[in-house]
Design an enzyme around this catalytic site. Structure first.
Site, PDB file in Angstrom:
ATOM      1  N   SER A 176       0.869  -1.180   0.000  1.00 35.31           N
ATOM      2  CA  SER A 176       0.000   0.000   0.000  1.00 35.31           C
ATOM      3  C   SER A 176       0.901   1.225   0.000  1.00 35.31           C
ATOM      4  O   SER A 176       2.050   1.152   0.455  1.00 35.31           O
ATOM      5  CB  SER A 176      -0.837   0.017   1.281  1.00 35.31           C
ATOM      6  OG  SER A 176      -1.441   1.283   1.479  1.00 35.31           O
TER       7      SER A 176
ATOM      8  N   TYR B 258      -1.856  -1.050  10.237  1.00 34.39           N
ATOM      9  CA  TYR B 258      -1.919  -1.232   8.791  1.00 34.39           C
ATOM     10  C   TYR B 258      -0.613  -0.842   8.106  1.00 34.39           C
ATOM     11  O   TYR B 258      -0.045  -1.627   7.346  1.00 34.39           O
ATOM     12  CB  TYR B 258      -3.097  -0.429   8.224  1.00 34.39           C
ATOM     13  CG  TYR B 258      -3.336  -0.681   6.745  1.00 34.39           C
ATOM     14  CD1 TYR B 258      -3.931  -1.864   6.324  1.00 34.39           C
ATOM     15  CD2 TYR B 258      -2.977   0.255   5.781  1.00 34.39           C
ATOM     16  CE1 TYR B 258      -4.149  -2.111   4.973  1.00 34.39           C
ATOM     17  CE2 TYR B 258      -3.194   0.018   4.438  1.00 34.39           C
ATOM     18  CZ  TYR B 258      -3.791  -1.161   4.035  1.00 34.39           C
ATOM     19  OH  TYR B 258      -3.998  -1.397   2.703  1.00 34.39           O
TER      20      TYR B 258
HETATM   21  P1  NAD Z   1     -11.505  -5.403   0.272  1.00 33.05           P
HETATM   22  O1  NAD Z   1     -11.775  -5.270   1.713  1.00 33.05           O
HETATM   23  O2  NAD Z   1     -12.581  -5.109  -0.702  1.00 33.05           O
HETATM   24  O3  NAD Z   1     -10.957  -6.860  -0.080  1.00 33.05           O
HETATM   25  C1  NAD Z   1     -10.121  -7.573   0.796  1.00 33.05           C
HETATM   26  C2  NAD Z   1     -10.444  -9.054   0.652  1.00 33.05           C
HETATM   27  O4  NAD Z   1      -9.560  -9.787   1.525  1.00 33.05           O
HETATM   28  C3  NAD Z   1     -11.884  -9.382   1.090  1.00 33.05           C
HETATM   29  O5  NAD Z   1     -12.514 -10.191   0.122  1.00 33.05           O
HETATM   30  C4  NAD Z   1     -11.675 -10.117   2.400  1.00 33.05           C
HETATM   31  O6  NAD Z   1     -12.693 -11.083   2.690  1.00 33.05           O
HETATM   32  C5  NAD Z   1     -10.326 -10.778   2.169  1.00 33.05           C
HETATM   33  N1  NAD Z   1      -9.719 -11.194   3.430  1.00 33.05           N
HETATM   34  C6  NAD Z   1      -9.633 -10.494   4.593  1.00 33.05           C
HETATM   35  N2  NAD Z   1      -9.064 -11.250   5.544  1.00 33.05           N
HETATM   36  C7  NAD Z   1      -8.775 -12.445   4.973  1.00 33.05           C
HETATM   37  C8  NAD Z   1      -8.183 -13.645   5.455  1.00 33.05           C
HETATM   38  N3  NAD Z   1      -7.777 -13.780   6.728  1.00 33.05           N
HETATM   39  N4  NAD Z   1      -8.040 -14.678   4.596  1.00 33.05           N
HETATM   40  C9  NAD Z   1      -8.455 -14.563   3.301  1.00 33.05           C
HETATM   41  N5  NAD Z   1      -9.039 -13.466   2.803  1.00 33.05           N
HETATM   42  C10 NAD Z   1      -9.194 -12.420   3.640  1.00 33.05           C
HETATM   43  O7  NAD Z   1     -10.249  -4.444   0.005  1.00 33.05           O
HETATM   44  P2  NAD Z   1      -9.359  -4.185  -1.296  1.00 33.05           P
HETATM   45  O8  NAD Z   1      -9.213  -2.730  -1.445  1.00 33.05           O
HETATM   46  O9  NAD Z   1      -9.812  -4.999  -2.441  1.00 33.05           O
HETATM   47  O10 NAD Z   1      -7.965  -4.749  -0.749  1.00 33.05           O
HETATM   48  C11 NAD Z   1      -7.114  -5.600  -1.509  1.00 33.05           C
HETATM   49  C12 NAD Z   1      -5.685  -5.371  -1.049  1.00 33.05           C
HETATM   50  O11 NAD Z   1      -5.278  -4.050  -1.419  1.00 33.05           O
HETATM   51  C13 NAD Z   1      -5.491  -5.453   0.461  1.00 33.05           C
HETATM   52  O12 NAD Z   1      -4.256  -6.093   0.748  1.00 33.05           O
HETATM   53  C14 NAD Z   1      -5.442  -4.011   0.884  1.00 33.05           C
HETATM   54  O13 NAD Z   1      -4.743  -3.818   2.090  1.00 33.05           O
HETATM   55  C15 NAD Z   1      -4.723  -3.403  -0.301  1.00 33.05           C
HETATM   56  N6  NAD Z   1      -4.893  -1.951  -0.453  1.00 33.05           N
HETATM   57  C16 NAD Z   1      -6.123  -1.405  -0.558  1.00 33.05           C
HETATM   58  C17 NAD Z   1      -6.247  -0.035  -0.749  1.00 33.05           C
HETATM   59  C18 NAD Z   1      -7.567   0.657  -0.946  1.00 33.05           C
HETATM   60  O14 NAD Z   1      -7.583   1.902  -0.949  1.00 33.05           O
HETATM   61  N7  NAD Z   1      -8.666  -0.046  -1.146  1.00 33.05           N
HETATM   62  C19 NAD Z   1      -5.094   0.775  -0.774  1.00 33.05           C
HETATM   63  C20 NAD Z   1      -3.851   0.163  -0.645  1.00 33.05           C
HETATM   64  C21 NAD Z   1      -3.759  -1.205  -0.496  1.00 33.05           C
END
Ligand code: NAD
Length: 257
Positions: free
Chosen positions: A149, A162
């Site tokens: 991230s 985080y």
């Molecule tokens: P999201 O919450 O929509 O998706 C995250 C997914 O991970 C969900 O389907 C959830 O059920 C799954 N998950 C959570 N805990 C889990 C576990 N213990 N085992 C298996 N699956 C699990 O969020 P997103 O934005 O799609 O996030 C995807 C990745 O991108 C993450 O690593 C997040 O930290 C990263 N990220 C997101 C953003 C943002 O702004 N959305 C920014 C930077 C990084």
């Protein structure tokens, strides 16, 4: 729904590849799964949100399947990788995408919650890599893309566990790139900015709110979309990236500039 041609790639670019995406039931992981599938791969969608994940896999078609996988549990990883191998073959691409968010002040962050976010975001990534390494070695190589991230690039107030977990993903990935180079396994990191997914957009906070609150940061004046991250994930998994390992790729609309 996005199509394979969004990225200008051949529809069959990933034909014969076996791709496992963690956290694929929704958000960015779901978009990665859709795009790999559209480009010819066999895709395993792994998550703890069983209904959403199973329904997306069924919607995609016969080269997709859903597996329940809590990334914090190495035994579940072992089983998921074995089931993938039985169904489609050895995993050739791993996207360590599953993640949770915890925001709190450094003074008040609860150590148990801090450990939980490290467990999912950082240890979960290690578990995934360890589970697929033997197969990748056996098949003569592979590609891993670990999702960090922009919060893993610079400090942010109230980052709780985080930010530390996402800084850790960068360190872990660099070490893994070094350890796995001799096995032709490439390991790269993607650092998304603020992306329009349920992690950011909630019943209490619309996409417009999320954008407006941070509007000054966006050099490209919109919230990121899952597809913005999918594009680089597919590139890093592809042969076009065959000279790239140990790399870090920021996709944040210019925020961290
Ligand atoms: P999201 O919450 O929509 O998706 C995250 C997914 O991970 C969900 O389907 C959830 O059920 C799954 N998950 C959570 N805990 C889990 C576990 N213990 N085992 C298996 N699956 C699990 O969020 P997103 O934005 O799609 O996030 C995807 C990745 O991108 C993450 O690593 C997040 O930290 C990263 N990220 C997101 C953003 C943002 O702004 N959305 C920014 C930077 C990084």
């Amino acid at each position: 729904m996005s199509t394979a041609t969004d990225r200008g790639t051949d529809v069959g670019e990933f034909e014969g590849q076996v791709v496992l995406v963690s956290g694929a039931a929704r958000g960015q992981g779901a978009e990665h799964a859709r795009a790999f599938y559209a480009n010819g791969a066999s895709v395993v969608l792994a998550d703890v949100m069983d209904d959403e994940g199973a329904s997306l896999a069924a919607h995609l078609g016969p080269r997709a399947t859903y597996l329940h996988l809590d990334v914090t549990d190495p035994h579940q990883w072992e089983s998921a990788v074995a089931q993938t191998q039985d169904r489609f073959g050895v995993v050739s691409v791993l996207v360590n995408n599953a993640g949770i968010v915890l925001r709190d002040h450094v003074l008040s962050v609860d150590p148990a919650q801090f450990m939980r976010v490290l467990d999912v975001n950082l240890v979960g990534t290690l578990n995934g890599m360890q589970a697929v390494i033997p197969g990748m070695r056996e098949r003569g190589g592979g590609a891993m893309i670990n999702i960090s991230s922009m919060g893993g690039l610079h400090g942010r107030p109230g980052s709780g566990g985080y930010g530390p977990s996402k800084w850790g993903v960068r360190g872990l990935s660099a070490s893994a790139a070094l350890d796995l180079a001799a096995d032709s396994v490439r390991v790269n990191v993607v650092l998304p900015g603020l992306i329009d997914t349920p992690m950011v957009v909630t019943p209490e906070r619309t996409a417009q709110d999320a954008y407006q609150r941070n509007a000054d940061h966006f050099l490209i004046r919109r919230l990121g979309q899952p597809r913005d991250i999918t594009n680089i994930v597919l590139f890093l998994a592809s042969d076009a990236a065959s000279y790239i390992t140990g790399g870090e790729f920021v996709v944040d609309g210019g925020w961290t500039a």
